[in-house]
Design a protein around this motif. Structure first.
Motif, short mmCIF file in Angstrom:
data_model
loop_
_atom_site.label_atom_id
_atom_site.label_comp_id
_atom_site.label_asym_id
_atom_site.label_seq_id
_atom_site.Cartn_x
_atom_site.Cartn_y
_atom_site.Cartn_z
N ARG A 3 0.70 -1.31 -0.14
CA ARG A 3 0.01 -0.09 0.21
C ARG A 3 0.55 1.40 -0.17
N GLY A 4 0.45 2.64 -0.42
CA GLY A 4 1.13 3.44 -0.47
C GLY A 4 0.21 4.61 -0.26
N LYS A 5 0.29 5.61 0.20
CA LYS A 5 -0.19 6.83 0.80
C LYS A 5 0.68 8.55 -0.71
N HIS A 6 -0.53 8.86 -0.76
CA HIS A 6 -0.21 10.48 -1.64
C HIS A 6 0.85 11.55 -0.85
N ALA A 7 1.26 11.44 -1.51
CA ALA A 7 2.46 12.53 -0.65
C ALA A 7 1.65 13.84 -0.27
N ASN A 8 0.58 14.60 -0.60
CA ASN A 8 0.08 15.67 -0.67
C ASN A 8 -0.36 15.39 0.50
N THR A 9 -1.73 14.88 0.27
CA THR A 9 -2.36 14.36 1.71
C THR A 9 -2.80 12.90 2.24
N GLY A 10 -2.09 12.44 1.90
CA GLY A 10 -1.53 11.22 2.86
C GLY A 10 -2.77 10.05 2.79
N LYS A 11 -3.72 10.53 1.40
CA LYS A 11 -4.76 9.30 1.64
C LYS A 11 -4.04 7.51 1.29
N ALA A 12 -4.29 7.15 1.51
CA ALA A 12 -4.16 4.87 1.89
C ALA A 12 -4.04 5.15 0.25
N ILE A 13 -3.31 4.32 -0.39
CA ILE A 13 -3.31 4.14 -1.84
C ILE A 13 -3.00 2.45 -2.02
N GLU A 14 -4.52 2.06 -2.80
CA GLU A 14 -3.76 0.28 -2.64
C GLU A 14 -2.73 -0.40 -3.74
N PRO A 15 -2.60 -1.33 -3.41
CA PRO A 15 -1.55 -2.07 -4.28
C PRO A 15 -1.38 -1.75 -5.66
N MET A 16 -0.68 -1.55 -6.25
CA MET A 16 -0.06 -1.00 -7.55
C MET A 16 -0.61 -2.69 -8.98
N ALA A 17 0.37 -4.04 -7.83
CA ALA A 17 0.06 -5.24 -8.83
C ALA A 17 -1.03 -5.57 -9.05
N PRO A 18 -1.21 -6.30 -10.62
CA PRO A 18 -2.65 -6.77 -9.58
C PRO A 18 -2.55 -8.44 -9.05
N ALA A 19 -1.32 -8.89 -9.27
CA ALA A 19 -1.54 -9.72 -8.37
C ALA A 19 -2.21 -9.50 -6.56
N ALA A 20 -1.58 -8.81 -6.45
CA ALA A 20 -2.05 -7.90 -4.87
C ALA A 20 -3.42 -7.61 -4.53
N ASN A 21 -3.60 -6.26 -6.09
CA ASN A 21 -4.63 -5.94 -5.71
C ASN A 21 -5.55 -6.29 -7.31
N PRO A 22 -6.81 -6.69 -6.98
CA PRO A 22 -7.04 -7.98 -8.52
C PRO A 22 -7.88 -6.41 -9.43
N GLU A 23 -8.06 -5.60 -8.49
CA GLU A 23 -8.69 -4.42 -8.89
C GLU A 23 -8.16 -3.33 -9.86
N ARG A 24 -6.73 -3.36 -9.61
CA ARG A 24 -5.98 -3.16 -10.52
C ARG A 24 -5.98 -3.33 -12.47
#
Length: 138
Positions: A77-98
């Motif tokens: 999981r990531g985090k937006h540098a300005n807002t701090g909002k959580a970002i779900e994983p980018m890899a489709p294997a870790a996040n099928p919605e990507r």
């Protein structure tokens, strides 16, 4: 008349079913699409996960890289540098919605490429990033 009506209903159902089937896209669909687009200007182009990783983690002359918010590990999981909002994983294997819908993929490539590069990403850059994300473990 009833046979004609039934035929129209069946034909309409087939069209709708075909539309639904095409709406569910896969990461491989995006990879193929972007590779084909890149080959229009570079016929021998083949996506590279290695180039995709380098592109994702490089700042390209600005302050941010893709990994600034998304981390260098696309399965995390990531985090937006300005807002701090959580970002779900980018890899489709870790996040099928990507990499599952054109609307979402184009929206985020459009927005994030402009933030990181100050321009839209090329089809080759998109293909490389998709290749890397597809090859990233969970």
């Amino acid at each position: 008349m009833k046979r004609h009506t039934l035929w129209i209903l069946l034909a309409g159902t087939a069209v709708l079913a075909g539309g639904v089937a095409r709406a569910a896209e896969t990461p491989a669909d995006f990879l193929a699409r972007y590779q084909n687009e890149a080959r229009q200007s570079a016929p021998g182009f083949s996506a590279s996960a290695e180039r995709g990783e380098k592109f994702f983690t490089t700042t390209h002359g600005g302050e941010w890289s893709c990994s600034t918010c998304h981390t260098k590990n696309p399965a995390a999981r990531g985090k937006h540098a300005n807002t701090g909002k959580a970002i779900e994983p980018m890899a489709p294997a870790a996040n099928p919605e990507r990499l599952a819908s054109t609307r979402s993929v184009e929206k985020w490539f459009g927005r994030n490429c402009k933030d990181v590069l100050g321009r839209v990403c090329t089809p080759a850059e998109k293909a490389d990033v998709v290749a890397w994300l597809m090859n990233s473990p969970r």
